[in-house]
Scaffold this active site. Sequence first.
Site, short mmCIF file in Angstrom:
data_model
loop_
_atom_site.label_atom_id
_atom_site.label_comp_id
_atom_site.label_asym_id
_atom_site.label_seq_id
_atom_site.Cartn_x
_atom_site.Cartn_y
_atom_site.Cartn_z
N GLY A 240 -4.23 0.84 -11.50
CA GLY A 240 -3.84 0.83 -10.10
C GLY A 240 -4.19 2.13 -9.42
CE LYS A 241 -3.38 1.80 -2.73
NZ LYS A 241 -2.43 0.66 -2.76
#
Length: 306
Positions: A240-241
């Site tokens: 993810g981020k």
Amino acid sequence: MTDVCGRYAPTPSGRLHLGNARTALLSWLWARSLRGRYVMRVEDLDPGRSRAEHERDQLADLRWLGLDWDEGPDVGGAHGPYRQSERGEHYAAALARLHTFECTCTRRELREATFAPHGREPVYPGTCREGVSHPERPRAIRWHTPPGVMELHDAIQGPQREDVEREAGQFVLRRADGAWAYQLAVVVDDAAMGVTHVLRGADLLHSTARQVLLQRTLGLPTPAHAHVPLVVGPDGEKLGKRHGAPDLTALREGGADPQRVVAALARSVGLVGASVVRVRARALVADFDVTRIPGHDTALESTDVQ
Ligand code: GLU
Ligand code: ZN
């Protein structure tokens, strides 16, 4: 073409990340390698979270990767509409055929009354089965889940067993705010669209028994299932981020090479060897074998795609 039909069913509540891209690619490869149709279905059931611009970006991203579809919201087709927000009458017709009851419990009441196995929704304690506990409140609709153990086979994860009544409980088919539940919509739509091959993220493995039970009760065919592993970062957590992983729109708009992205996704599940740095999605169709996809989570370095 054969009777085989695959699909990708994105929720337009945000941007697609690399994990979504890999699942979409694999679902497309499964259908195309069996010479099947491929359907794009937009799962915009939750009006508060769905946005037209996310749908637009998601479809543009998937085309950029090299996927194509025979039916979908942007191309039409014989089994539309292809947005779940426009299919309420189909869900209502299915609901009318099921043995259901109304429920006025709040999330909080349910949390307090139940024990939820780790990472799962709480199992409904049955509070409103004999009549709603708070007649003044809006009502959700739950299914009187039939008893019994479901036995399923997953093309990647192998045999599965689940006692739906005990492990998922009398689950919601329509929320108190009127939104249709994913479990019902997906079953109705896969049948209406002739979907025979469902490949999706392993986070949905636990939903499958509920869906197959609905299919059997409604007299609908059960598709073949394959649940693909999550994409994780080098630390083993869902990519993810936090890992600095770019989303697909950022890659596309930033001028990344889609064949590099496809190659990185393909390498991460062993579809191509470590030396392959660029490949077209089409070129992966001929050799695709769903049973060779590993069942465990697989890592992807976000630097691989740029
Ligand atoms: N809409 C679901 C998601 O975005 C996928 C549902 C499915 O493939 O059955 O996670
Ligand atoms: Zn209740």
